[in-house]
Every structure is written in structure tokens, then in C-alpha cells.
Write an enzyme that holds these catalytic residues in place. Sequence first.
Site, short mmCIF file in Angstrom:
data_model
loop_
_atom_site.label_atom_id
_atom_site.label_comp_id
_atom_site.label_asym_id
_atom_site.label_seq_id
_atom_site.Cartn_x
_atom_site.Cartn_y
_atom_site.Cartn_z
N ASN A 96 63.48 27.49 -27.88
CA ASN A 96 64.17 26.58 -26.97
C ASN A 96 64.80 25.46 -27.78
O ASN A 96 64.15 24.87 -28.64
CB ASN A 96 63.17 25.97 -25.99
CG ASN A 96 62.82 26.90 -24.84
OD1 ASN A 96 63.49 27.91 -24.62
ND2 ASN A 96 61.79 26.55 -24.09
N ARG A 113 61.61 32.96 -23.19
CA ARG A 113 61.19 33.31 -24.55
C ARG A 113 60.19 34.46 -24.55
O ARG A 113 60.27 35.36 -25.38
CB ARG A 113 60.58 32.08 -25.26
CG ARG A 113 61.60 30.99 -25.54
CD ARG A 113 60.93 29.71 -25.99
NE ARG A 113 59.99 29.23 -24.98
CZ ARG A 113 59.11 28.24 -25.16
NH1 ARG A 113 59.03 27.65 -26.33
NH2 ARG A 113 58.32 27.86 -24.19
#
Length: 253
Positions: free
Chosen positions: A44, A26
Site C-alpha cells: 500500500n 494485498r
Amino acid sequence: MATSKKAKGKGVRVAVRGQVQGVAFRYTTVERARELGVFGWVRNEDDGTVLVHAEGPEEAVDALVEWLGEGPPGAEVDELDVDPGKVEGHEQFAIRGVSAGVFVVQEHEATAHHWDLRLEVDGVMRSWAVPKGPSMDPAQKRLAVQVEDHQKSHNDFEGKAGKGGVIVWDRGTYEQGGRVAWPEALERGHAVFVLHGEKLEGGFALQRTRPGEKPQWLLIKRKDDVARPGSDIVAESPESVVSGKTLADVIAG
Ligand code: MN
């Protein structure tokens, strides 16, 4: 709503499958997106995938998608599902699903009875007094009068105060959402956030309706899976999440 800034470019939703969580996927996606001038978000998912919403100039979005096919060192991307997505007008590229800090709702009997909603922003608790209290019903738009920031140390306060008192009606953590970065979203008067409390859950919005010395806002539950149309949570669950006492119990001593 202003339409002068019409959404331009291309939007995609990308599900990245493989060994992609726990490898800073990320954070590196945010870096890459910012370098490319792509807006949107990354998060996520519970099933182990990384989900990305990306929008911007076509070449930049395509370049990010190409990068997602590799990912950062340590990732093993098995599969990329790329679907067309709407251009939503994001003005940042953010990580979703990460706590921004704590929130608390303190029920407060003073000259007037209200619930103080406080959200941690840059180390202080931004605060709104909500006369009718929060609601989990998206149809209920609750007046929320912005009041002075409070210190985090006040979050745990419960007890008598003057002739009235205070209880910790709900608390937990929250995520900053929406298309505009915080705290700018608050300055602009439209802030979207997700609460993870014991009573309050899911998406909410604060919409400023009147600026000035005591700015007026509306607190609105967003329509999502945890919204409860027709419910009245302050009546259903009046007790403190800390002591189990009601505000009347606390004031009675
Ligand atoms: Mn108060």
C-alpha cells in the site's frame, strides 16, 4: 554471485488506482500470484494506490495484471499504470510494508563491549553481537557475530549485569524484505530488512561471511533516503531509549 539461475520471464510494476485499500487487495493479490506462479511483492502506498512488482512467465504475469484490473470484490479499480520492470530474481510473492515483529538493540558491557541486535523471528529473538555497534552510514560494514537466540522477555532488560551492564539502546518494529522468504533468507546467509526504531531507520542487510559455530556476518546500512553517510550514531546518541541513561550511568548505579 551465481549466475546459473539467470532471471527469466517478464517483469512489471503496476500502480493500481481507485478504491483499492482497505478491501484485502494485498492479501488476495498474494493468493492470486501464488496460484499463477508469479513472484514479487505488493504494498500500500501513502497516496492510496496499491503498488505491485510482478515477475515470472509472461502468460502468468499478464494474467495477474488482468486480475489487478478487477481486483477483489469490494475494490473499485479506476486505473492501472503498467510499466516494464526488471526481473529481480524474487523467490516469493510477499506483502511489503507489514511489520514482522519487534527488534531491539541492547548495548552490553561484559568481557567485551558490544551492541546486541535482536530481531523477532518466529517468536524468538535471533541475536547478533556487534562490537562497533550499528551504523547509519552505508560505507560502514559492521562485524556481527551470531549468538544464541534470546527470549522476547529479555528485550526490556536494562541494568547491571555482573561487573558490566545493559541498556536498551534502540527498539521498534521491523519488516522482512528481500527476494527470499524468512527465515530461509537467514539460513542462506543474506537477509534484508527495514527497521522502524527511534535511532535506526530504513533498510539494512545482514550478510554471512563465515559459517561455523559462531557465524560471522556483516551488518550494513542500505543506501536509501534515511541513510546518513559519515554519521556515527552510537557516538551521537549513546543514551537508552527507555531511561535516557548511558551505559556508564547504569554501571555506576
Ligand atoms: Mn551481549
